[in-house]
Design a protein around this motif. Structure first.
Motif, mmCIF file in Angstrom:
data_model
loop_
_atom_site.group_PDB
_atom_site.id
_atom_site.type_symbol
_atom_site.label_atom_id
_atom_site.label_comp_id
_atom_site.label_asym_id
_atom_site.label_seq_id
_atom_site.Cartn_x
_atom_site.Cartn_y
_atom_site.Cartn_z
ATOM 1 N N ALA A 22 -13.232 12.380 3.866
ATOM 2 C CA ALA A 22 -13.007 12.272 2.728
ATOM 3 C C ALA A 22 -12.777 10.693 2.260
ATOM 4 N N THR A 23 -13.109 10.308 1.076
ATOM 5 C CA THR A 23 -12.800 8.941 0.670
ATOM 6 C C THR A 23 -11.207 8.917 0.198
ATOM 7 N N PRO A 24 -10.622 7.733 0.720
ATOM 8 C CA PRO A 24 -9.261 7.614 0.372
ATOM 9 C C PRO A 24 -9.064 7.402 -1.099
ATOM 10 N N ALA A 25 -7.936 7.773 -1.593
ATOM 11 C CA ALA A 25 -7.577 7.722 -3.228
ATOM 12 C C ALA A 25 -6.272 6.771 -3.346
ATOM 13 N N PHE A 26 -6.517 5.864 -4.404
ATOM 14 C CA PHE A 26 -5.436 4.703 -4.556
ATOM 15 C C PHE A 26 -4.807 5.228 -5.880
ATOM 16 N N ASP A 27 -3.343 5.237 -5.841
ATOM 17 C CA ASP A 27 -2.424 5.457 -7.184
ATOM 18 C C ASP A 27 -1.579 4.449 -7.030
ATOM 19 N N GLY A 28 -1.814 3.418 -7.731
ATOM 20 C CA GLY A 28 -0.906 2.050 -7.635
ATOM 21 C C GLY A 28 -0.866 1.670 -6.392
ATOM 22 N N PRO A 29 0.637 1.353 -5.759
ATOM 23 C CA PRO A 29 0.773 1.100 -4.502
ATOM 24 C C PRO A 29 0.378 1.837 -3.298
ATOM 25 N N ARG A 30 -0.003 3.225 -3.752
ATOM 26 C CA ARG A 30 -0.316 3.933 -2.472
ATOM 27 C C ARG A 30 -1.426 4.336 -2.249
ATOM 28 N N MET A 31 -2.054 4.591 -1.138
ATOM 29 C CA MET A 31 -3.076 5.046 -0.735
ATOM 30 C C MET A 31 -3.073 6.387 -0.038
ATOM 31 N N TYR A 32 -3.979 7.303 -0.379
ATOM 32 C CA TYR A 32 -3.975 8.698 0.134
ATOM 33 C C TYR A 32 -5.102 8.975 1.130
ATOM 34 N N VAL A 33 -5.016 9.296 2.528
ATOM 35 C CA VAL A 33 -5.846 9.539 3.349
ATOM 36 C C VAL A 33 -5.744 11.026 3.719
ATOM 37 N N ARG A 34 -7.006 11.863 3.712
ATOM 38 C CA ARG A 34 -7.177 13.241 3.773
ATOM 39 C C ARG A 34 -8.003 13.175 5.121
ATOM 40 N N THR A 35 -7.506 14.157 6.248
ATOM 41 C CA THR A 35 -8.232 14.379 7.608
ATOM 42 C C THR A 35 -8.123 15.708 7.705
#
Length: 85
Positions: free
Chosen positions: A62-75
């Protein structure tokens, strides 16, 4: 696409490669993920420099998602949230 030279930590965008893994550009950094789950953060610019690397030890599709200073990575089995310092 670019190829990262492991011995020098330099990126070479002249060597074409194929990849189905996600890539993102955010805040002057390029976030690269390999299918086996290795992440590399590169400082964008004329001379790219590897800033950090991490091995999730499982696939990342999955492509990582950014929300302000946070980055979400799904494995394959987890959702990770990283926040800048």
């Amino acid at each position: 696409m670019l190829q990262l030279e492991r011995s020098s930590s330099k990126a070479d965008c002249r060597k074409p490669t194929t990849s189905t893994t996600p890539r993102r550009l955010a805040d002057g950094r390029i976030y690269l993920f390999s299918e086996p789950g290795k992440a590399t953060v590169i400082q964008a610019g004329r001379d790219w420099t590897v800033l950090s690397q991490h091995d999730f030890e499982e696939p990342v599709y999955a492509t990582p998602a950014f929300d302000g200073p946070r980055m979400y990575v799904r494995t394959g089995s987890a959702l990770y949230c990283f926040q800048g310092r």
